[in-house]
Scaffold this active site. Structure first.
Site, short mmCIF file in Angstrom:
data_model
loop_
_atom_site.label_atom_id
_atom_site.label_comp_id
_atom_site.label_asym_id
_atom_site.label_seq_id
_atom_site.Cartn_x
_atom_site.Cartn_y
_atom_site.Cartn_z
N ARG A 229 0.91 -1.05 -0.27
CA ARG A 229 0.19 0.19 -0.12
C ARG A 229 1.13 1.58 0.05
O ARG A 229 0.90 2.05 -0.83
CB ARG A 229 -1.27 0.16 1.45
CG ARG A 229 -2.00 -1.46 1.43
CD ARG A 229 -2.84 -1.23 2.39
NE ARG A 229 -3.93 -0.04 2.50
CZ ARG A 229 -4.82 0.20 2.26
NH1 ARG A 229 -5.32 -0.75 1.27
NH2 ARG A 229 -5.65 1.17 2.83
N CYS A 329 -14.84 4.49 8.13
CA CYS A 329 -15.76 4.81 7.30
C CYS A 329 -16.73 3.42 7.62
O CYS A 329 -16.55 2.76 7.13
CB CYS A 329 -15.47 4.83 5.61
SG CYS A 329 -13.82 3.22 6.05
C1 SAM Z 1 -8.88 3.16 6.14
S1 SAM Z 1 -6.88 3.82 5.48
C2 SAM Z 1 -6.84 4.36 5.04
C3 SAM Z 1 -6.77 5.46 3.85
C4 SAM Z 1 -6.45 7.07 3.25
N1 SAM Z 1 -6.49 7.70 4.63
C5 SAM Z 1 -7.25 7.03 2.47
O1 SAM Z 1 -7.60 8.69 2.63
O2 SAM Z 1 -6.41 6.78 1.30
C6 SAM Z 1 -5.54 2.39 7.24
C7 SAM Z 1 -4.48 2.31 6.69
O3 SAM Z 1 -3.67 2.45 7.72
C8 SAM Z 1 -2.72 1.51 7.46
N2 SAM Z 1 -2.75 1.66 8.73
C9 SAM Z 1 -3.05 0.42 9.45
N3 SAM Z 1 -2.18 0.10 10.59
C10 SAM Z 1 -0.60 1.14 10.67
C11 SAM Z 1 -0.22 1.69 11.78
N4 SAM Z 1 0.17 0.79 12.75
N5 SAM Z 1 0.29 2.21 11.32
C12 SAM Z 1 0.76 3.15 9.85
N6 SAM Z 1 0.17 2.30 8.43
C13 SAM Z 1 -1.23 1.68 9.30
C14 SAM Z 1 -3.34 0.25 6.53
O4 SAM Z 1 -2.25 -0.73 6.09
C15 SAM Z 1 -4.57 1.07 5.72
O5 SAM Z 1 -3.56 1.47 4.72
#
Ligand code: SAM
Length: 390
Positions: A229, A329
Site C-alpha cells: 500500500r 468509514c
Molecule cells: C482506512 S485506510 C486509510 C485510507 C487513507 N486515509 C485514504 O484516505 O486514502 C487505513 C490505512 O492504515 C494503514 N495502517 C494500519 N495500521 C497502521 C499503523 N500502525 N501505522 C501506519 N499505517 C497503518 C493500513 O495499512 C491502511 O492502508
C-alpha cells in the site's frame, strides 16, 4: 421451489442481522449462479421490505393462500415480476401460479412503490481543473463535483485517456470531509502535519493540495505501515504533484514523537471495519444509523476499536500537537463515539470541537461535537476533532 425457500430463509437471517448480507449469501452456497440470484433478490427485498410486506398482505386479503412464510411470497414475487427476468413466464408451482393470478394488481403495486425503478447513481470527483462533462458543485466542499454516473461512464468510454490524467480524483463526499474540516480549523499557517494511516492517499493528496492553495508551509508526513500500500501511496503522491508530502513506510506506533518536534496537526483515519462501505448500507438505508455489530464481527470490531484507541493515544506524545481529526468509514458506535469518548475521558487536556455546525447529521445520542454521514447519503462515515486545551 426449494431454491426460493432457501433464499427466503437467507433473507430472514439478513433481517435478523446475523451477519452481513454478503457473508450470509457467500456462506450459503458455492454455486455462483445461485449466489448472484440470491444477492439480487435479497438486496432488493431488504431495501423495500416494508412495502413488499404490505403488498403481500393486500394480495392475501383478496385471495387466501395457506402460506404463512411472507418471505417466501416476497422472494418469489420479486423474481417473477422482475422486468429483467425472461424466464418468469415459464415459472410453475402453486405459489407462482397464485401470484400470477394477481399479476395486474401486483405489477401496479410494485410500480406505485417504485420497487424496480432504477435509482440514479452519482459519483463524486474532486476536480483540480474544470471537468469536461456536466457536473454539479457540492454545497459544502470546494472543488468537489457530483456527477451523474451515466454521463461519467459515457465520457470515459469515448475518452479512456482521461483516467491517466492527474486533474481529477474520484473520492466520495464522506472521504473528502476530514481534510476539508481540518483545513477550516487550521489557524497556524506554519505547521507540520501528520497523516498517520495514509494509503492509498486520498486524504493526504487533498491535504497536500489544500496546504499549497492556502500557503500553509511545513511538511506533511504520510505514514503507511503496509509495504504494498505504501508503493501505491508513493505513486499517487507523485502523480498528483504532492511535493510537500514526505511518505514514510513506518508503523505509526513505532514513531518517536521527539523525531518530529514540529507536528502540530494530525489526521488519523485508521483501519476500521469498513461497515459504512459494505452492502450493509442496503440494510441500513431503511433503518436508523445506530446499528449493532453482528455477532460474527463482535470480536473483530472490539480489536479494531482497541487498535484505534491506541493510535489516538500515541498521538498525545507529540508535544506540539494541537489538533487531531479522527475518522472512520465504519457505522459502528464501538469504532466511533466510543473511541472518541474514551479518548476524551483518558486525556483531560484534550477537548472535542463542534467542527461542522451546519452539517445535519450528528453523533449517536445527538452528540453535537461528532458528525456522521448516514449510509443513505454517501459512504457511512464518522468524524471527530480534538483540540488540546490552552
Ligand atoms: C482506512 S485506510 C486509510 C485510507 C487513507 N486515509 C485514504 O484516505 O486514502 C487505513 C490505512 O492504515 C494503514 N495502517 C494500519 N495500521 C497502521 C499503523 N500502525 N501505522 C501506519 N499505517 C497503518 C493500513 O495499512 C491502511 O492502508
Amino acid at each position: 421451489m426449494q431454491k426460493y425457500s432457501q433464499i427466503a430463509a437467507l433473507l430472514q437471517q439478513c433481517l435478523d442481522r446475523k451477519s452481513t448480507l454478503k457473508s450470509i449469501i457467500l456462506k450459503s452456497s458455492s454455486n455462483q449462479s445461485f449466489v448472484r440470484q440470491a444477492y439480487a433478490i435479497i438486496s432488493k427485498a431488504i431495501q423495500h421490505y416494508e412495502q413488499l410486506y404490505q403488498i403481500v398482505e393486500e394480495i392475501k386479503s383478496i385471495q387466501y393462500i395457506d402460506i404463512f412464510d411472507y418471505n417466501l411470497l416476497i422472494v418469489l414475487m420479486l423474481d417473477i415480476f422482475n422486468p429483467q427476468n425472461k424466464k418468469a413466464k415459464k415459472m410453475g408451482g402453486v405459489v407462482a401460479r397464485y401470484l400470477k393470478t394477481h399479476k395486474v394488481l401486483i405489477k401496479q403495486l410494485l410500480e406505485q412503490n417504485k420497487i424496480y425503478e432504477q435509482e440514479k447513481k452519482y459519483i463524486y470527483i474532486r476536480a483540480l481543473q474544470q471537468l469536461p462533462f456536466e457536473s454539479e458543485n457540492d454545497e459544502h466542499i470546494p472543488n468537489l463535483c457530483k456527477v451523474d454516473y451515466d454521463i461519467y461512464s459515457q465520457y470515459l468510454s469515448k475518452n479512456p485517456e482521461f483516467l491517466k490524467g492527474n486533474t481529477y480524483i474520484v473520492q466520495s463526499k464522506s472521504s473528502a470531509l476530514p481534510a476539508y474540516l481540518l483545513l477550516r480549523n487550521i489557524k497556524n499557517k506554519i505547521a507540520d502535519i501528520i497523516d498517520c494511516c495514509a494509503a492509498p492517499g486520498n486524504k493526504t493528496i487533498q491535504l497536500s493540495h489544500y496546504a499549497k492553495q492556502n500557503n500553509i508551509t511545513g511538511k506533511i508526513y504520510a505514514i503507511e505501515r503496509d509495504e504494498k500500500r505504501f508503493e501505491i501511496l508513493k505513486n499517487r503522491l507523485n502523480k498528483y504533484n504532492c511535493e510537500n508530502v514526505q511518505p514514510l513506510n513506518f508503523d505509526f506506533l513505532t514513531i518517536k514523537p521527539r523525531d518530529y518536534p514540529n507536528i502540530k496537526i494530525a489526521l488519523l483515519d485508521p483501519s476500521c471495519s469498513g461497515s459504512g462501505m459494505l452492502q450493509l448500507r442496503m440494510i441500513e438505508a431503511s433503518k436508523d444509523d445506530s446499528i449493532e455489530v453482528p455477532d460474527d464481527k463482535k470480536e473483530q470490531v472490539t480489536q479494531l476499536s482497541q487498535f484505534q484507541s491506541k493510535m489516538l493515544h500515541h498521538l498525545t506524545f507529540f508535544k506540539q500537537l494541537k489538533l487531531i481529526i479522527y475518522s472512520t468509514c465504519s457505522i459502528y458506535k464501538e469504532e466511533n463515539e466510543d473511541v472518541a469518548n474514551n479518548f476524551l475521558q483518558l486525556h483531560q487536556q484534550w477537548e472535542s470541537v463542534n467542527l461542522f455546525p451546519e452539517w445535519p447529521y450528528r453523533g449517536i445520542d445527538n452528540n453535537q461535537h461528532f458528525i456522521r454521514v448516514p449510509p443513505k447519503e454517501s459512504d457511512g462515515f464518522f468524524v471527530a476533532m480534538f483540540k488540546r486545551k490552552q
